[in-house]
Motif scaffolding. Structure first.
Motif, PDB file in Angstrom:
ATOM      1  N   ASN A  85      -6.755   7.419 -13.735  1.00  0.00           N
ATOM      2  CA  ASN A  85      -8.075   7.113 -13.195  1.00  0.00           C
ATOM      3  C   ASN A  85      -7.919   6.229 -11.962  1.00  0.00           C
ATOM      4  OD1 ASN A  85     -10.775   6.813 -12.806  1.00  0.00           O
ATOM      5  ND2 ASN A  85     -11.174   5.666 -14.697  1.00  0.00           N
ATOM      6  N   ALA A  86      -7.621   6.864 -10.831  1.00  0.00           N
ATOM      7  CA  ALA A  86      -7.480   6.117  -9.584  1.00  0.00           C
ATOM      8  C   ALA A  86      -8.830   5.807  -8.960  1.00  0.00           C
ATOM      9  CB  ALA A  86      -6.627   6.915  -8.595  1.00  0.00           C
ATOM     10  N   GLY A  87      -9.872   6.611  -9.263  1.00  0.00           N
ATOM     11  CA  GLY A  87     -11.186   6.367  -8.683  1.00  0.00           C
ATOM     12  C   GLY A  87     -11.770   5.042  -9.128  1.00  0.00           C
ATOM     13  N   ALA A  88     -11.636   4.720 -10.419  1.00  0.00           N
ATOM     14  CA  ALA A  88     -12.154   3.445 -10.915  1.00  0.00           C
ATOM     15  C   ALA A  88     -11.415   2.268 -10.288  1.00  0.00           C
ATOM     16  CB  ALA A  88     -12.039   3.391 -12.439  1.00  0.00           C
ATOM     17  N   ALA A  89     -10.092   2.384 -10.161  1.00  0.00           N
ATOM     18  CA  ALA A  89      -9.333   1.305  -9.526  1.00  0.00           C
ATOM     19  C   ALA A  89      -9.743   1.114  -8.070  1.00  0.00           C
ATOM     20  CB  ALA A  89      -7.835   1.606  -9.614  1.00  0.00           C
ATOM     21  N   LEU A  90      -9.990   2.224  -7.360  1.00  0.00           N
ATOM     22  CA  LEU A  90     -10.408   2.130  -5.958  1.00  0.00           C
ATOM     23  C   LEU A  90     -11.775   1.454  -5.838  1.00  0.00           C
ATOM     24  CD1 LEU A  90      -9.614   2.941  -3.080  1.00  0.00           C
ATOM     25  CD2 LEU A  90     -10.801   5.096  -3.435  1.00  0.00           C
ATOM     26  N   GLU A 173      -4.921  11.243  -3.929  1.00  0.00           N
ATOM     27  CA  GLU A 173      -5.577  11.815  -2.746  1.00  0.00           C
ATOM     28  C   GLU A 173      -6.960  11.220  -2.505  1.00  0.00           C
ATOM     29  OE1 GLU A 173      -5.642  15.995  -3.222  1.00  0.00           O
ATOM     30  OE2 GLU A 173      -3.482  16.273  -2.893  1.00  0.00           O
ATOM     31  N   LEU A 174      -7.568  10.617  -3.542  1.00  0.00           N
ATOM     32  CA  LEU A 174      -8.875   9.988  -3.369  1.00  0.00           C
ATOM     33  C   LEU A 174      -8.807   8.717  -2.536  1.00  0.00           C
ATOM     34  CD1 LEU A 174     -10.318  10.349  -7.003  1.00  0.00           C
ATOM     35  CD2 LEU A 174     -10.881  11.742  -5.004  1.00  0.00           C
ATOM     36  N   ILE A 175      -7.623   8.116  -2.470  1.00  0.00           N
ATOM     37  CA  ILE A 175      -7.484   6.853  -1.753  1.00  0.00           C
ATOM     38  C   ILE A 175      -7.482   7.128  -0.260  1.00  0.00           C
ATOM     39  CG2 ILE A 175      -6.030   4.824  -1.417  1.00  0.00           C
ATOM     40  CD1 ILE A 175      -4.966   5.213  -4.216  1.00  0.00           C
ATOM     41  N   SER A 176      -8.470   6.613   0.430  1.00  0.00           N
ATOM     42  CA  SER A 176      -8.585   6.743   1.882  1.00  0.00           C
ATOM     43  C   SER A 176      -8.252   5.381   2.493  1.00  0.00           C
ATOM     44  CB  SER A 176      -9.983   7.200   2.284  1.00  0.00           C
ATOM     45  OG  SER A 176     -10.118   7.207   3.688  1.00  0.00           O
ATOM     46  N   PHE A 177      -7.136   5.298   3.167  1.00  0.00           N
ATOM     47  CA  PHE A 177      -6.730   4.017   3.744  1.00  0.00           C
ATOM     48  C   PHE A 177      -7.568   3.664   4.974  1.00  0.00           C
ATOM     49  CE2 PHE A 177      -2.995   5.293   1.318  1.00  0.00           C
ATOM     50  CZ  PHE A 177      -2.742   4.126   0.627  1.00  0.00           C
ATOM     51  N   GLU A 178      -8.229   4.650   5.572  1.00  0.00           N
ATOM     52  CA  GLU A 178      -9.153   4.321   6.657  1.00  0.00           C
ATOM     53  C   GLU A 178     -10.350   3.537   6.117  1.00  0.00           C
ATOM     54  OE1 GLU A 178     -10.216   7.916   8.553  1.00  0.00           O
ATOM     55  OE2 GLU A 178      -8.203   8.333   9.357  1.00  0.00           O
ATOM     56  N   GLU A 179     -10.892   3.968   4.981  1.00  0.00           N
ATOM     57  CA  GLU A 179     -11.995   3.235   4.370  1.00  0.00           C
ATOM     58  C   GLU A 179     -11.543   1.846   3.909  1.00  0.00           C
ATOM     59  OE1 GLU A 179     -13.669   5.495   1.257  1.00  0.00           O
ATOM     60  OE2 GLU A 179     -14.272   7.192   2.525  1.00  0.00           O
ATOM     61  N   LEU A 180     -10.340   1.775   3.343  1.00  0.00           N
ATOM     62  CA  LEU A 180      -9.841   0.470   2.919  1.00  0.00           C
ATOM     63  C   LEU A 180      -9.607  -0.452   4.104  1.00  0.00           C
ATOM     64  CD1 LEU A 180      -7.317   1.492   0.099  1.00  0.00           C
ATOM     65  CD2 LEU A 180      -9.594   0.498  -0.165  1.00  0.00           C
ATOM     66  N   ALA A 181      -9.155   0.108   5.220  1.00  0.00           N
ATOM     67  CA  ALA A 181      -8.976  -0.720   6.409  1.00  0.00           C
ATOM     68  C   ALA A 181     -10.320  -1.227   6.928  1.00  0.00           C
ATOM     69  CB  ALA A 181      -8.257   0.080   7.487  1.00  0.00           C
ATOM     70  N   GLU A 182     -11.350  -0.366   6.886  1.00  0.00           N
ATOM     71  CA  GLU A 182     -12.683  -0.823   7.271  1.00  0.00           C
ATOM     72  C   GLU A 182     -13.207  -1.876   6.303  1.00  0.00           C
ATOM     73  OE1 GLU A 182     -15.141   2.560   7.482  1.00  0.00           O
ATOM     74  OE2 GLU A 182     -14.133   3.453   9.228  1.00  0.00           O
ATOM     75  N   ALA A 204       5.464   5.827  -2.058  1.00  0.00           N
ATOM     76  CA  ALA A 204       6.651   5.956  -2.914  1.00  0.00           C
ATOM     77  C   ALA A 204       6.328   6.740  -4.185  1.00  0.00           C
ATOM     78  CB  ALA A 204       7.195   4.573  -3.265  1.00  0.00           C
ATOM     79  N   CYS A 205       5.161   6.477  -4.799  1.00  0.00           N
ATOM     80  CA  CYS A 205       4.796   7.186  -6.021  1.00  0.00           C
ATOM     81  C   CYS A 205       4.527   8.668  -5.755  1.00  0.00           C
ATOM     82  CB  CYS A 205       3.575   6.537  -6.654  1.00  0.00           C
ATOM     83  SG  CYS A 205       3.872   4.880  -7.318  1.00  0.00           S
ATOM     84  N   SER A 206       3.938   8.992  -4.605  1.00  0.00           N
ATOM     85  CA  SER A 206       3.677  10.402  -4.286  1.00  0.00           C
ATOM     86  C   SER A 206       4.979  11.176  -4.128  1.00  0.00           C
ATOM     87  CB  SER A 206       2.848  10.493  -3.010  1.00  0.00           C
ATOM     88  OG  SER A 206       1.594   9.865  -3.176  1.00  0.00           O
ATOM     89  N   GLN A 207       5.954  10.578  -3.453  1.00  0.00           N
ATOM     90  CA  GLN A 207       7.245  11.257  -3.292  1.00  0.00           C
ATOM     91  C   GLN A 207       7.929  11.468  -4.641  1.00  0.00           C
ATOM     92  OE1 GLN A 207       9.551   8.997  -0.504  1.00  0.00           O
ATOM     93  NE2 GLN A 207       8.166   9.387   1.212  1.00  0.00           N
ATOM     94  N   GLU A 208       7.906  10.454  -5.502  1.00  0.00           N
ATOM     95  CA  GLU A 208       8.569  10.603  -6.797  1.00  0.00           C
ATOM     96  C   GLU A 208       7.821  11.591  -7.689  1.00  0.00           C
ATOM     97  OE1 GLU A 208      10.813   7.736 -10.041  1.00  0.00           O
ATOM     98  OE2 GLU A 208       9.510   6.887  -8.511  1.00  0.00           O
ATOM     99  N   LEU A 209       6.496  11.628  -7.591  1.00  0.00           N
ATOM    100  CA  LEU A 209       5.738  12.604  -8.374  1.00  0.00           C
ATOM    101  C   LEU A 209       6.029  14.030  -7.922  1.00  0.00           C
ATOM    102  CD1 LEU A 209       2.259  10.874  -8.754  1.00  0.00           C
ATOM    103  CD2 LEU A 209       3.873  11.395 -10.575  1.00  0.00           C
ATOM    104  N   SER A 210       6.279  14.224  -6.641  1.00  0.00           N
ATOM    105  CA  SER A 210       6.662  15.558  -6.164  1.00  0.00           C
ATOM    106  C   SER A 210       7.991  15.989  -6.772  1.00  0.00           C
ATOM    107  CB  SER A 210       6.745  15.568  -4.643  1.00  0.00           C
ATOM    108  OG  SER A 210       5.499  15.227  -4.063  1.00  0.00           O
ATOM    109  N   VAL A 211       8.955  15.051  -6.858  1.00  0.00           N
ATOM    110  CA  VAL A 211      10.240  15.359  -7.490  1.00  0.00           C
ATOM    111  C   VAL A 211      10.045  15.663  -8.975  1.00  0.00           C
ATOM    112  CG1 VAL A 211      12.549  14.473  -7.992  1.00  0.00           C
ATOM    113  CG2 VAL A 211      11.467  13.954  -5.812  1.00  0.00           C
TER     114      VAL A 211
END
Length: 406
Positions: A85-90, A173-182, A204-211
């Protein structure tokens, strides 16, 4: 408030340590009976939220929070729970950042520091949650889902892990760093937490999840291949039990080979001349005319009665020319007889700089050995040197042959 939380936490941890044995019994067995605990201890553990009774008359079970704490501390392979649940954390990040900015704007720096500490803890906990999920996936991959007993269960566990990986990637993918920067604006502390640190963790987590996803797909393919072969073998055994007199036919001798055995494509397609097809008449006449033209003209025009007189004369003298490679093979055999050493054919060829290629020389040596009379052949030993074929079992690749006296 922090002092009371500290005292409550210390009291809770001491309670866990004092009753560690029944807690671990409930963790391993799934529940603990009422008779295993004293009434006062049972009431205390239920009141403090360590044990609970799901329904009247049922045994006592561990609370989910305590079980999750033990699973993470013990690195238990049975732990398959992943928080995606990344949406709740965001949303929590954005809310705490807004609280922090409002407190700074109003000059309440104590509250701002408290909000910043809470935000920092949530960001670090989010990274730890992602790392925990990846560790759980790797632990399940490394033992090839060894905590399940059947191949179908392994495939189901693999599919579950793949769905969890997909959920984790979709959450990231829900995490938008542009919104977080704003959201962070020009505040250095917020940008370091919400942009720099969080982006490094997510990358780092995205790369390891791809593996992890690639490894899961590889395992799933192998499991399905094993299941297919197992079903084929079980079907064959069942057929042999039902048909005990069954004998395998020579499928290669049949005109139509079954697809199970006919894996190689045909070299030449089957073809035949159709003399009844009028469309091919011109081609057939041309072939017949060409076949007649291959005969000598004088033989075609000569009548059967005009054959020349045949005279049997004396045979001409001729001389049989010795074959050089056969003579070299005889010399090689004589060398073995004279020296008594074990000498390979290619070594002899290299020493005497023989002009023939290695394959022709080996064929001639093997043919010379096989052509010896039996009383002479039993005095020699011919040993092939090579290795088995890496793909086709039963085939042996001969690289050289060694000859010696028996």
């Amino acid at each position: 408030m922090s002092g009371s939380l500290h005292q409550a936490g210390v009291r809770f941890l001491r309670l866990l340590g004092r009753h560690a044995e029944p807690i671990m019994d409930a963790y391993l067995a799934g529940s603990v009976a009422d008779q295993a605990l004293e009434p006062a201890v049972e009431e205390r553990l239920i009141r403090d939220g360590i044990l609970y009774r799901p329904e009247p008359g049922a045994d006592l079970h561990l609370r989910r929070a305590v079980r999750a704490l033990l699973e993470e501390a013990l690195r238990d392979d049975r732990n398959r729970q992943i928080d995606a649940n990344a949406g709740a954390a965001l949303a929590t990040f954005k809310t705490l950042a807004a609280h922090y900015k409002e407190a700074r704007h109003q000059g309440d720096y104590a509250a701002a520091d408290a909000y910043l500490g809470e935000l920092r803890e949530h960001v670090y906990a989010f990274g730890e949650t992602l790392g925990h999920g990846i560790r759980v996936l790797w632990s399940r991959i490394n033992n090839e889902f060894g905590y399940v007993g059947t191949l179908n269960a392994k495939i189901r566990e693999n599919e579950l892990a793949q769905s969890q990986v997909s959920e984790l990637l979709a959450g990231l993918e829900l995490i938008s760093f542009e919104e977080l920067a704003e959201t962070a604006g020009d505040l250095r502390e917020l940008r370091r937490l919400l942009v720099t640190s969080l982006q490094r963790t997510v990358s780092a987590c995205s790369q390891e999840l791809s593996v992890v996803q690639g490894r899961l797909l590889e395992l799933l393919g192998r499991f399905r291949q094993i299941r297919g072969r197992t079903r084929l073998l079980k079907g064959w055994l069942l057929h042999m039990e039902q048909q005990p007199d069954y004998r395998v036919a020579n499928h290669a001798a049949q005109p139509q080979v079954p697809l199970l055995f006919n894996q190689a494509p045909a070299i030449l397609a089957p073809a035949a001349a159709d003399v009844h097809n009028p469309l091919q008449e011109e081609v057939l006449l041309a072939l017949v005319a060409h076949a007649r033209s291959l005969q000598p003209a004088e033989r075609l025009g000569q009548a059967p009665g005009e054959a020349g007189e045949f005279v049997l004369g004396a045979p001409e003298d001729f001389e049989v020319v010795a074959n050089p490679i056969r003579a070299a093979v005889e010399a090689y055999f004589c060398r073995i007889i004279d020296s008594g050493e074990r000498l390979s054919a290619l070594e002899y060829r290299a020493r005497h700089e023989l002009p023939w290629d290695a394959e022709s020389w080996l064929y001639q040596v093997i043919g010379g050995y096989e052509g010896l009379p039996e009383e002479q052949k039993r005095h020699f030993e011919l040993d092939p040197i090579g290795e088995p074929h890496p793909v086709y079992s039963g085939n042996f690749i001969v690289r050289d042959v060694r000859l010696w006296l028996a």
